[in-house]
Design a protein around this motif. Structure first.
Motif, PDB file in Angstrom:
ATOM      1  N   PHE A  33     -15.751 -12.414   7.478  1.00 14.71           N
ATOM      2  CA  PHE A  33     -14.622 -12.517   6.568  1.00 14.71           C
ATOM      3  C   PHE A  33     -15.089 -12.275   5.128  1.00 14.71           C
ATOM      4  N   TRP A  34     -14.234 -11.629   4.348  1.00 16.41           N
ATOM      5  CA  TRP A  34     -14.445 -11.548   2.905  1.00 16.41           C
ATOM      6  C   TRP A  34     -13.289 -12.279   2.219  1.00 16.41           C
ATOM      7  N   TYR A  35     -13.647 -13.215   1.334  1.00 15.94           N
ATOM      8  CA  TYR A  35     -12.658 -13.965   0.564  1.00 15.94           C
ATOM      9  C   TYR A  35     -12.938 -13.772  -0.928  1.00 15.94           C
ATOM     10  N   ARG A  36     -11.869 -13.973  -1.712  1.00 14.01           N
ATOM     11  CA  ARG A  36     -12.002 -13.967  -3.158  1.00 14.01           C
ATOM     12  C   ARG A  36     -11.413 -15.277  -3.673  1.00 14.01           C
ATOM     13  N   GLN A  37     -12.089 -15.902  -4.609  1.00 13.46           N
ATOM     14  CA  GLN A  37     -11.598 -17.176  -5.139  1.00 13.46           C
ATOM     15  C   GLN A  37     -11.490 -17.137  -6.652  1.00 13.46           C
ATOM     16  N   ALA A  88     -14.129 -12.836 -10.300  1.00 13.50           N
ATOM     17  CA  ALA A  88     -13.865 -13.909  -9.338  1.00 13.50           C
ATOM     18  C   ALA A  88     -15.170 -14.238  -8.624  1.00 13.50           C
ATOM     19  N   VAL A  89     -15.109 -15.239  -7.758  1.00 14.58           N
ATOM     20  CA  VAL A  89     -16.211 -15.493  -6.828  1.00 14.58           C
ATOM     21  C   VAL A  89     -15.807 -14.918  -5.480  1.00 14.58           C
ATOM     22  N   TYR A  90     -16.666 -14.096  -4.937  1.00 18.78           N
ATOM     23  CA  TYR A  90     -16.403 -13.453  -3.657  1.00 18.78           C
ATOM     24  C   TYR A  90     -17.288 -14.105  -2.596  1.00 18.78           C
ATOM     25  N   PHE A  91     -16.633 -14.591  -1.551  1.00 20.47           N
ATOM     26  CA  PHE A  91     -17.351 -15.249  -0.470  1.00 20.47           C
ATOM     27  C   PHE A  91     -17.305 -14.400   0.791  1.00 20.47           C
ATOM     28  N   CYS A  92     -18.406 -14.413   1.476  1.00 15.30           N
ATOM     29  CA  CYS A  92     -18.486 -13.841   2.809  1.00 15.30           C
ATOM     30  C   CYS A  92     -18.665 -15.011   3.789  1.00 15.30           C
ATOM     31  N   ALA A  93     -18.049 -14.918   4.938  1.00 10.25           N
ATOM     32  CA  ALA A  93     -18.190 -15.964   5.952  1.00 10.25           C
ATOM     33  C   ALA A  93     -18.297 -15.316   7.322  1.00 10.25           C
ATOM     34  N   SER A  94     -18.965 -15.994   8.229  1.00 13.20           N
ATOM     35  CA  SER A  94     -19.027 -15.473   9.593  1.00 13.20           C
ATOM     36  C   SER A  94     -18.717 -16.581  10.585  1.00 13.20           C
ATOM     37  N   LYS A  95     -18.294 -16.169  11.754  1.00 18.00           N
ATOM     38  CA  LYS A  95     -17.881 -17.118  12.791  1.00 18.00           C
ATOM     39  C   LYS A  95     -18.216 -16.537  14.144  1.00 18.00           C
ATOM     40  N   GLY A  96     -18.693 -17.382  15.023  1.00 17.63           N
ATOM     41  CA  GLY A  96     -18.955 -16.941  16.369  1.00 17.63           C
ATOM     42  C   GLY A  96     -17.683 -17.008  17.187  1.00 17.63           C
ATOM     43  N   ALA A  97     -17.533 -16.121  18.152  1.00 14.97           N
ATOM     44  CA  ALA A  97     -16.360 -16.170  19.013  1.00 14.97           C
ATOM     45  C   ALA A  97     -16.422 -17.429  19.855  1.00 14.97           C
ATOM     46  N   GLY A  98     -17.579 -17.719  20.374  1.00 11.92           N
ATOM     47  CA  GLY A  98     -17.771 -18.949  21.130  1.00 11.92           C
ATOM     48  C   GLY A  98     -16.671 -19.176  22.136  1.00 11.92           C
ATOM     49  N   ASN A  99     -16.174 -20.380  22.185  1.00  9.16           N
ATOM     50  CA  ASN A  99     -15.040 -20.670  23.061  1.00  9.16           C
ATOM     51  C   ASN A  99     -13.752 -20.603  22.243  1.00  9.16           C
ATOM     52  N   LEU A 100     -12.652 -20.791  22.905  1.00 15.64           N
ATOM     53  CA  LEU A 100     -11.370 -20.615  22.238  1.00 15.64           C
ATOM     54  C   LEU A 100     -11.091 -21.709  21.214  1.00 15.64           C
ATOM     55  N   LEU A 101     -11.907 -22.757  21.178  1.00 11.18           N
ATOM     56  CA  LEU A 101     -11.674 -23.842  20.239  1.00 11.18           C
ATOM     57  C   LEU A 101     -12.324 -23.592  18.882  1.00 11.18           C
ATOM     58  N   PHE A 107     -19.884 -20.176   5.495  1.00  5.87           N
ATOM     59  CA  PHE A 107     -19.752 -19.406   4.271  1.00  5.87           C
ATOM     60  C   PHE A 107     -21.089 -19.201   3.581  1.00  5.87           C
ATOM     61  N   GLY A 108     -21.199 -18.055   2.908  1.00 13.13           N
ATOM     62  CA  GLY A 108     -22.340 -17.829   2.041  1.00 13.13           C
ATOM     63  C   GLY A 108     -22.143 -18.547   0.719  1.00 13.13           C
TER      64      GLY A 108
ATOM     65  N   GLY B  43     -19.554 -22.394  -1.131  1.00 14.76           N
ATOM     66  CA  GLY B  43     -18.514 -21.960  -0.219  1.00 14.76           C
ATOM     67  C   GLY B  43     -17.981 -23.137   0.569  1.00 14.76           C
ATOM     68  N   PRO B  44     -16.794 -23.009   1.131  1.00 18.50           N
ATOM     69  CA  PRO B  44     -16.241 -24.088   1.957  1.00 18.50           C
ATOM     70  C   PRO B  44     -17.128 -24.385   3.154  1.00 18.50           C
ATOM     71  N   ARG B  45     -17.037 -25.615   3.608  1.00 24.55           N
ATOM     72  CA  ARG B  45     -17.834 -26.062   4.750  1.00 24.55           C
ATOM     73  C   ARG B  45     -16.920 -26.759   5.745  1.00 24.55           C
ATOM     74  N   PHE B  46     -17.034 -26.390   7.003  1.00 27.35           N
ATOM     75  CA  PHE B  46     -16.243 -26.986   8.082  1.00 27.35           C
ATOM     76  C   PHE B  46     -16.533 -28.484   8.177  1.00 27.35           C
ATOM     77  N   ILE B  47     -15.454 -29.286   8.283  1.00 32.79           N
ATOM     78  CA  ILE B  47     -15.641 -30.720   8.462  1.00 32.79           C
ATOM     79  C   ILE B  47     -15.285 -31.139   9.875  1.00 32.79           C
ATOM     80  N   ILE B  48     -14.060 -30.800  10.298  1.00 31.55           N
ATOM     81  CA  ILE B  48     -13.568 -31.353  11.546  1.00 31.55           C
ATOM     82  C   ILE B  48     -12.401 -30.523  12.050  1.00 31.55           C
ATOM     83  N   GLN B  49     -12.170 -30.580  13.329  1.00 27.53           N
ATOM     84  CA  GLN B  49     -11.086 -29.827  13.949  1.00 27.53           C
ATOM     85  C   GLN B  49     -10.485 -30.662  15.066  1.00 27.53           C
ATOM     86  N   GLY B  50      -9.182 -30.508  15.279  1.00 27.28           N
ATOM     87  CA  GLY B  50      -8.556 -31.247  16.366  1.00 27.28           C
ATOM     88  C   GLY B  50      -7.278 -30.585  16.834  1.00 27.28           C
ATOM     89  N   TYR B  51      -6.803 -31.031  17.986  1.00 28.29           N
ATOM     90  CA  TYR B  51      -5.545 -30.524  18.525  1.00 28.29           C
ATOM     91  C   TYR B  51      -4.489 -31.630  18.559  1.00 28.29           C
TER      92      TYR B  51
END
Lengths: 116, 111
Positions: A33-37, A88-101, A107-108, B43-51
């Protein structure tokens, strides 16, 4: 893993110049993800990729902005030509697909861009 | 994505419990509720998640009522270092992968 790595940390450039921001996501992550703040607009999603493919670029403000992800370990956000309102401050973030949850993105440290 | 509404700012004192409530009236069946924390110059940091119901980890608790139209992030015994912006997100888990941040709640912890 060192986390998401962004470069440069700070960039000062003159209006009209090309700016390239770089991001190295966490190894194995499928989303980038690319974000701008800014104070006025908060944290805005510009574009995001899944498996190196741009999925949604509706947040890219104008044609002056472009983003690429040539491979799984590198992405760039380019602004050409740059304008003062791009500061602005530009942030890059990554996420694993992992499971559906999985909604946990990492974030960088961000790139603080100042266009004068 | 469901729109979220949360207070713009809150003040607290060290040692108190802080509860930040987020409303998400249009939450869909498959949506999950996620909270992030952002310190100045980071940058933001994940804290918690729920359903639904209650989720607890080493940082916070998340309370979600049965109708899921709101959620409350609870921070036990806050310290000065908990001063940050807290974001509530409602995201369709895993599917689109899209994460949209709202305005967040700026929490100021005072000595």
């Amino acid at each position: 893993d060192a986390g998401v790595i962004q470069s440069p940390r700070h960039e000062v450039t003159e209006m009209g110049q090309e700016v390239t921001l770089r991001c190295k996501p966490i190894s194995g992550h499928d989303y980038l993800f690319w974000y701008r703040q800014t104070m006025m607009r908060g944290l805005e999603l510009l574009i995001y990729f899944n498996n190196n493919v741009p999925i949604d670029d509706s947040g890219m403000p104008e044609d002056r902005f472009s983003a690429k992800m040539p491979n799984a370990s590198f992405s760039t956000l380019k602004i050409q030509p740059s304008e003062p309102r791009d500061s602005a401050v530009y942030f890059c973030a990554s996420k694993g697909a992992g499971n559906l949850l999985n909604t946990e993105a990492f974030f960088g440290q961000g790139t603080r861009l100042t266009v004068v | 994505l469901a729109k979220t509404t949360q207070p713009i700012s809150m003040d607290s004192y060290e040692g108190q419990e802080v509860n930040i409530t987020c409303s998400h009236n249009n939450i869909a069946t498959n949506d999950y509720i996620t909270w992030y924390q952002q310190f100045p110059s980071q940058g933001p940091r994940f804290i918690i998640q729920g359903y639904k119901t209650k989720v607890t980890n080493e940082v916070a608790s998340l309370f979600i009522p049965a109708d899921r139209k709101s959620s409350t992030l609870s921070l036990p015994r806050v310290s000065l270092s908990d001063t940050a912006v807290y974001y509530c997100l409602v995201a369709l888990s895993g599917n689109t992968g899209k994460l949209i941040f709202g305005q967040g709640t700026t929490l100021q912890v005072k000595p």
